[in-house]
Enzyme design. Sequence first.
Site, PDB file in Angstrom:
ATOM      1  N   GLU A  53      -5.997  -3.133  12.334  1.00 30.35           N
ATOM      2  CA  GLU A  53      -5.667  -3.956  11.160  1.00 30.35           C
ATOM      3  C   GLU A  53      -6.661  -5.105  11.021  1.00 30.35           C
ATOM      4  O   GLU A  53      -7.058  -5.462   9.924  1.00 30.35           O
ATOM      5  CB  GLU A  53      -4.230  -4.490  11.237  1.00 30.35           C
ATOM      6  CG  GLU A  53      -3.146  -3.422  11.452  1.00 30.35           C
ATOM      7  CD  GLU A  53      -3.231  -2.228  10.528  1.00 30.35           C
ATOM      8  OE1 GLU A  53      -3.696  -2.386   9.381  1.00 30.35           O
ATOM      9  OE2 GLU A  53      -2.847  -1.115  10.945  1.00 30.35           O
ATOM     10  N   GLU A  73      -2.604  -4.017   6.809  1.00 28.19           N
ATOM     11  CA  GLU A  73      -3.684  -4.989   6.915  1.00 28.19           C
ATOM     12  C   GLU A  73      -3.707  -6.035   5.810  1.00 28.19           C
ATOM     13  O   GLU A  73      -4.784  -6.584   5.518  1.00 28.19           O
ATOM     14  CB  GLU A  73      -5.020  -4.243   6.919  1.00 28.19           C
ATOM     15  CG  GLU A  73      -5.424  -3.589   5.575  1.00 28.19           C
ATOM     16  CD  GLU A  73      -5.083  -2.110   5.440  1.00 28.19           C
ATOM     17  OE1 GLU A  73      -4.154  -1.655   6.136  1.00 28.19           O
ATOM     18  OE2 GLU A  73      -5.709  -1.416   4.628  1.00 28.19           O
ATOM     19  N   ASN A  74      -2.600  -6.379   5.167  1.00 25.20           N
ATOM     20  CA  ASN A  74      -2.594  -7.371   4.079  1.00 25.20           C
ATOM     21  C   ASN A  74      -3.468  -8.574   4.434  1.00 25.20           C
ATOM     22  O   ASN A  74      -3.428  -9.084   5.539  1.00 25.20           O
ATOM     23  CB  ASN A  74      -1.171  -7.879   3.853  1.00 25.20           C
ATOM     24  CG  ASN A  74      -0.166  -6.772   3.856  1.00 25.20           C
ATOM     25  OD1 ASN A  74      -0.258  -5.846   3.066  1.00 25.20           O
ATOM     26  ND2 ASN A  74       0.787  -6.829   4.785  1.00 25.20           N
ATOM     27  N   GLU A  92     -10.108   4.057   5.897  1.00 26.03           N
ATOM     28  CA  GLU A  92      -9.352   4.492   7.075  1.00 26.03           C
ATOM     29  C   GLU A  92     -10.214   5.223   8.105  1.00 26.03           C
ATOM     30  O   GLU A  92     -10.112   4.959   9.300  1.00 26.03           O
ATOM     31  CB  GLU A  92      -8.142   5.345   6.661  1.00 26.03           C
ATOM     32  CG  GLU A  92      -7.110   4.590   5.814  1.00 26.03           C
ATOM     33  CD  GLU A  92      -6.599   3.305   6.455  1.00 26.03           C
ATOM     34  OE1 GLU A  92      -6.830   3.083   7.664  1.00 26.03           O
ATOM     35  OE2 GLU A  92      -5.979   2.491   5.739  1.00 26.03           O
ATOM     36  N   GLU A 119       0.851  -1.182   0.000  1.00 23.04           N
ATOM     37  CA  GLU A 119       0.000   0.000   0.000  1.00 23.04           C
ATOM     38  C   GLU A 119       0.892   1.238   0.000  1.00 23.04           C
ATOM     39  O   GLU A 119       1.861   1.257   0.741  1.00 23.04           O
ATOM     40  CB  GLU A 119      -0.921   0.048   1.225  1.00 23.04           C
ATOM     41  CG  GLU A 119      -1.922   1.196   1.118  1.00 23.04           C
ATOM     42  CD  GLU A 119      -2.935   1.239   2.276  1.00 23.04           C
ATOM     43  OE1 GLU A 119      -2.815   0.426   3.209  1.00 23.04           O
ATOM     44  OE2 GLU A 119      -3.818   2.091   2.223  1.00 23.04           O
ATOM     45  N   ALA A 161       1.453  -0.260  10.773  1.00 24.26           N
ATOM     46  CA  ALA A 161       1.164  -1.650  10.436  1.00 24.26           C
ATOM     47  C   ALA A 161       0.365  -1.689   9.148  1.00 24.26           C
ATOM     48  O   ALA A 161      -0.097  -0.655   8.671  1.00 24.26           O
ATOM     49  CB  ALA A 161       0.366  -2.310  11.558  1.00 24.26           C
TER      50      ALA A 161
HETATM   51  N1  0A1 Z   1      -3.283   0.871   5.731  1.00 27.02           N
HETATM   52  C1  0A1 Z   1      -2.394   0.961   6.851  1.00 27.02           C
HETATM   53  C2  0A1 Z   1      -1.480   2.105   6.806  1.00 27.02           C
HETATM   54  C3  0A1 Z   1      -0.332   2.032   5.875  1.00 27.02           C
HETATM   55  C4  0A1 Z   1      -0.311   2.819   4.765  1.00 27.02           C
HETATM   56  C5  0A1 Z   1       0.770   2.843   3.923  1.00 27.02           C
HETATM   57  C6  0A1 Z   1       1.844   2.068   4.240  1.00 27.02           C
HETATM   58  O1  0A1 Z   1       2.933   2.134   3.423  1.00 27.02           O
HETATM   59  C7  0A1 Z   1       4.097   2.546   3.823  1.00 27.02           C
HETATM   60  C8  0A1 Z   1       1.857   1.278   5.346  1.00 27.02           C
HETATM   61  C9  0A1 Z   1       0.745   1.245   6.154  1.00 27.02           C
HETATM   62  C10 0A1 Z   1      -3.227   1.192   8.090  1.00 27.02           C
HETATM   63  O2  0A1 Z   1      -4.175   1.974   8.040  1.00 27.02           O
HETATM   64  O3  0A1 Z   1      -2.926   0.635   9.112  1.00 27.02           O
HETATM   65 ZN    ZN Z   2      -5.924   1.608   8.433  1.00 25.98          ZN
END
Ligand code: 0A1
Ligand code: ZN
Length: 876
Positions: free
Chosen positions: A304, A270-271, A326, A127, A268
């Site tokens: 996550e 969320e994969n 988000e 991401e 972190a």
């Molecule tokens: N989706 C994750 C946040 C996240 C966004 C970008 C990243 O790349 C470096 C890493 C994590 C969350 O909301 O936790």
């Molecule tokens: Zn998130």
Amino acid sequence: MSQHANEIYLKDYQVPAYLLEHTELRFELREGATLVHSQLAFYLNPACEQAQPPLSLFGHEDLELISMSLNDIPVAESSWQREGEILTVVDVPERFCLKVVTRILPHENTALEGLYLSDGMYCTQCEAEGFRRITFYPDRPDVMSVFRTTVEADQHQFPVLLSNGNPVASGNTDDGRHWVTWEDPFPKPAYLFALVAGDLAHIEDHYTTMSGRNVALRIYAETKDLDKLEYAMASLQRAMAWDEKVYGREYDLDIYMIVAVDFFNMGAMENKGLNVFNTSCVLAHPATTTDAAFQRVEGVVAHEYFHNWSGNRVTCRDWFQLSLKEGFTVFRDAEFSADTNSRTVKRVEDVALLRTAQFAEDAGPMSHPIRPDSFIEISNFYTLTIYEKGAEVVRMIRTLLGEELFRKGSDLYFARHDGQAVTTDDFVKAMEDASGRDLSQFCRWYSQAGTPELKVEDHFDASTGRYTLTVQQSCPPSPGQTEKQPYHLPLAVGLLDSEGNDLPLAEGYHTQVLELTQPEQQFVFEGLSSKPVPSLLRGFSAPVKLNFPYSREALMFLMANDSDGFARWDAAQQLVVGIMQEMMDRLTQGQPLTLADELVTAYRAVLTDNALDPAMVAKVLTLPSEAYLAELAECVDVDAIHEVRCFLRQSLAQALAPDWQRVYRDNQTEGEYSPDAKSIAHRSLKNLALSYLMALETEESLALAQQQYRQADNMTDMQVALSLVAHSGFAAAADELLTDFYQRWQNESLVVNQWFAIQVTDPKPGALARVEKLMQHPAFDRRNPNKLRAVIGNFCAQNKVNFHAEDGSGYRFLAEQILLLNTQNPQVASRLLTPLTVWRKYPSQRQALMRQALEQIQSCKDLSRDVYEVVSKSLA
Ligand code: 0A1
Ligand code: ZN
């Protein structure tokens, strides 16, 4: 510079020309380089209106293309073209299989996007647009596919091979290598792809879902950290149960994995089925982890996990919709934490963050709506606005609809869009359809930037018993948006009688939600026998700045009586902020500072009220941060803020010394350490008392802090004591404890980060020299984002008096660091830049120096998109 002109606009959105039926990947991880074999089964998107569109894939410039075939025939040179990040293939059929081999260099990947090495372990971060650093792909969230992934590596060095979904096959090859194949049956965009390979240990537990399915839960880390995983596991189980109970959502794969990595740009990720976590957000142990960090672990693990529905099962159509997943997920994790710990404390903490940092962002050059109209680099939009303000917007929908209809709306949203990539409009539509309410005006929250301001006035007519609240709303201009339309927002109010009791309002409730929709509105309350004291914006019902001409007496009255815990805290904040602002005025006029009697009276009342939750006592009696006072100021005088805050802390310490001593004694926690809300509450109040006592700078208080340091059985008590001594004027004692602490914890990387943080936030003169010295320390590693944040980030954001040194040395230091980091890790570089972006809020001499630093960065020829966007918008 031409690449930088590439601003991407929401209005230009077009559906993808081709969709994916299936993605098959094979990773050959080898010392020199990694080979990535992909097989992509494409078909023409029926919704695409273009005839015979070309196939366009994203691929980072660093990708080495080894081979490419279409239906097993090599693609002719004349049929494809690479330009920047885009690879175009023309004359493709309606259905075809594209096979691509790329070569990548994970060990040279310092940006920590795509596939990289963290302490010798392979991991991924895809991401938002990291997958294009792995292979050529339709790397956009509205292209979803099932994945089958084989990871092959040396068996000894990398015994654990993980990817999304369930393991379906594995085997050895002759040359000491092995492989595992993973299959993820849920279609997902590439940003949710993950791969991990390393020598990892893990703990295992399980969870039985509400429909009776058994899910294996595994948390992986380096062997040395195996004893720090239990809390995350328990948090995960709590989160799984909570999502079933509150949202009716259960987990969908047979296995859920979390991996802790030391090198990570964010908190972190969320994969699907394989979360990757920054060690700082998953490792927890009483000896090494503070209460705040325990709570962060619980919150991030839950966050996550909740993404599995709000983000993964239902994902975003494009990155302009980021707040769809988000904002909603932050709202969900905040409610989980509120239910699990103390609701009021959680709300106070979240609002303090919002008011301090999100309001500042909303008023600065990077201000953007929760659904931005455009961006240059999407990584720059993982902001407090998208996350925290986005969560407030979801919270307002719940307030307007009520709990029951909100749940109906979320059920409808998940049912209607399961397996889809959708927009914030789809979310709002589900809420409208489930509730029958019209949220069209409410949608301005998604498109307008800036923090709305409410001006409230009241009037009581004793002859008619009629009480009137007049509310005006407005919103200041923000970049690209000069005129704002009025918002639809819930204003929760209560009215207190002279005894401090809530007056019954509509339908007998004590709190009434007034709905604002107009620039100016009046709300009338009938049948009152005397003028009430209004309690406004209870629970912080909307993310606005509220202005009401409260007298100090009224604020003290609310502090003592309001039935809404949040409002009591807020009244205390308003009281002390008003007093501090007056003190700052006196200071600039050269008048001596004095302690306001009201504050002593109010604080003493709180300190001696045994009915109060000790956590709330601590929150109420904590002086507003320098950052919050800076946010409130029209023009920031960092030295005045610091001086007034120090003066107030010291004089409150003196005026209430016996109370602080008693509170310190009475709030010792007995028995084994536990990070539950009640114990945390006592520790926080005890440690606040210690901090006031240390403000006296007496030998007695020093001895108390030293004793707490030596006897502490947990990191919270130890760290507070260390930090108080380190920041005090007792130089020898400070050196001794800092040395002792490092010796004790030098093998615990996260604790060493705290040791760095404590030193660089010491407001005493000479901090920059200390920072530069610490950057030479063997424990400092400039490739590790946690270390960079601990040293550079904390110095620039938390040590205002030193960062804003009059000679501009702090600014020049930051500019140099940004330029060094610009190519190494653009995401971290652009985030660390934030303290310079708000230069317009400072007095003219500092403005000029801050500007110079920004210009120095801007003049660099090969700026990353990340840094370029922030610098150019800041200077615009
Ligand atoms: N989706 C994750 C946040 C996240 C966004 C970008 C990243 O790349 C470096 C890493 C994590 C969350 O909301 O936790
Ligand atoms: Zn998130």
